[in-house]
Design an enzyme around this catalytic site. Sequence first.
Site, PDB file in Angstrom:
ATOM      1  N   HIS A 406       0.741  -1.242  -0.167  1.00 16.89           N
ATOM      2  CA  HIS A 406       0.068  -0.048   0.125  1.00 16.89           C
ATOM      3  C   HIS A 406       0.824   1.295   0.117  1.00 16.89           C
ATOM      4  O   HIS A 406       0.376   2.272  -0.304  1.00 16.89           O
ATOM      5  CB  HIS A 406      -0.759  -0.051   1.296  1.00 16.89           C
ATOM      6  CG  HIS A 406      -2.371   0.491   1.056  1.00 16.89           C
ATOM      7  ND1 HIS A 406      -2.338   1.786   0.255  1.00 16.89           N
ATOM      8  CD2 HIS A 406      -3.579   0.539   1.577  1.00 16.89           C
ATOM      9  CE1 HIS A 406      -3.610   2.071   0.068  1.00 16.89           C
ATOM     10  NE2 HIS A 406      -4.543   1.413   0.822  1.00 16.89           N
ATOM     11  N   ARG A 407       2.127   1.122   0.414  1.00 16.10           N
ATOM     12  CA  ARG A 407       2.967   2.449   0.297  1.00 16.10           C
ATOM     13  C   ARG A 407       3.162   2.707  -1.284  1.00 16.10           C
ATOM     14  O   ARG A 407       3.617   3.828  -1.398  1.00 16.10           O
ATOM     15  CB  ARG A 407       4.315   2.190   1.072  1.00 16.10           C
ATOM     16  CG  ARG A 407       4.159   1.552   2.332  1.00 16.10           C
ATOM     17  CD  ARG A 407       5.691   1.258   3.112  1.00 16.10           C
ATOM     18  NE  ARG A 407       6.021  -0.085   2.229  1.00 16.10           N
ATOM     19  CZ  ARG A 407       7.040  -0.717   2.786  1.00 16.10           C
ATOM     20  NH1 ARG A 407       7.909  -0.177   3.506  1.00 16.10           N
ATOM     21  NH2 ARG A 407       7.563  -1.746   2.100  1.00 16.10           N
TER      22      ARG A 407
END
Length: 433
Positions: A406-407
């Site tokens: 998700h980064r």
Amino acid sequence: MATKVVMEALSPTMEEGRLVEWKKKEGDAVAVGDVLADVETDKAVMELVARAEGTLLKQVAAAGATVPVSDVVGWIGKPGEEVGADKADKADKAATAGGAGAPKPEPVEAPRPERKPEPAPATAPAAATATAAPPGRSNGERVKASPLARRIASERGIDLASIQGSGPAGRIVQRDVESARPAAPAAPAPAQKAAAAPARTLVIPAGEAYRDVPLSQIRKTIAKRLVQSIGPVPTFYLTCEVDMERVADAREAINAVGEGKVSYNDIIMKATALALKQHPECNGWWQDDHIRYWSEVHIGMAVAIEDGLITPVIRHADLKSLREISAETRDLAGRARERRLTPEEYTGSTFSVSNLGMFDIDEFTAIINPPEAGILAIGRISEQTVPAAEGLEVRKRMKITMSCDHRVIDGATGAQFLRTLKRMLENPLAMVW
């Protein structure tokens, strides 16, 4: 002066190596480039070669021992020359015999030999192709060649014994093989269905409550990588179901003409690469203080081997034809199971694909391979009854699950990539449009 034989870093991530087998015995003559031992790294079994000539005076590490990188595993020097601990021990005894006040000579260590890379083929002169065994090589003598040279020779059907090496001590290197010609055109390999690697059978002897198995180098690395991924990486998962009827038809048509066979996995790899070109936001690496987005697409292909998992890389997969991908995946997978991949063949992937369909797995989640930001988990293709224009019909269906960091990848970004991939697989002509 005797020269140390040290455990070399034979892969970019190697911290220690297990000495599988000594190829030279104590007292054997050694030339520069001779293979001294086979070493198990964190990814493959590689050759440890001599960096000096002379006699193998001592094997410091026994076969089976695990040795940190840069530590001494042996000594090469002149016959009868004392080395290492033996020299220091003798100096201590001499100092003791000479009196308590006699100074002890400090042991002298030879500098670590530099590892000289093979010259680049673009600037190296081409070696002449020989039709008979090169001078100085007797019948039955082991041909000295680099692992890369051996692989290229095998692929091109070239007999290494017919080549004069231009490397150290006559060792055959990449440029020698590339300038040689095969004796006859290599016959195409018979098409075979890709077989899954057999699972290792663990046997616990009768009467024993348990059995302790030492960790191999690859199992240690897998453990470290999992801790680096599943803990710190904020992962989310996206799953979609794909109609594979048209892919099945296209595969059948492709395999009906030409040589070699294309698998479902080859088509999935190609479609994944093309979808990544349209969605470069998913083709990135997390680099702590920045994100590196790649314009090149290098697909890591998860391959089950006896002692774990390794991901050979199909480089520039978006630019290769299905037949090229098919031939390369078979070659890489075969050598991966033999633990004979070179570091450049299993590093540098920008995105990965893991397929467990051949094990009849419907759906699963795969663990991201840092620094990559995504990986696809491919389930089996099964026949399912689905709604149709005129009632119900049976069609081939397959589930894909994408693990996302998700980064790097947001939910909508990953969903758009999967939608493009789904459209390509459900309409294969979109891959050539």
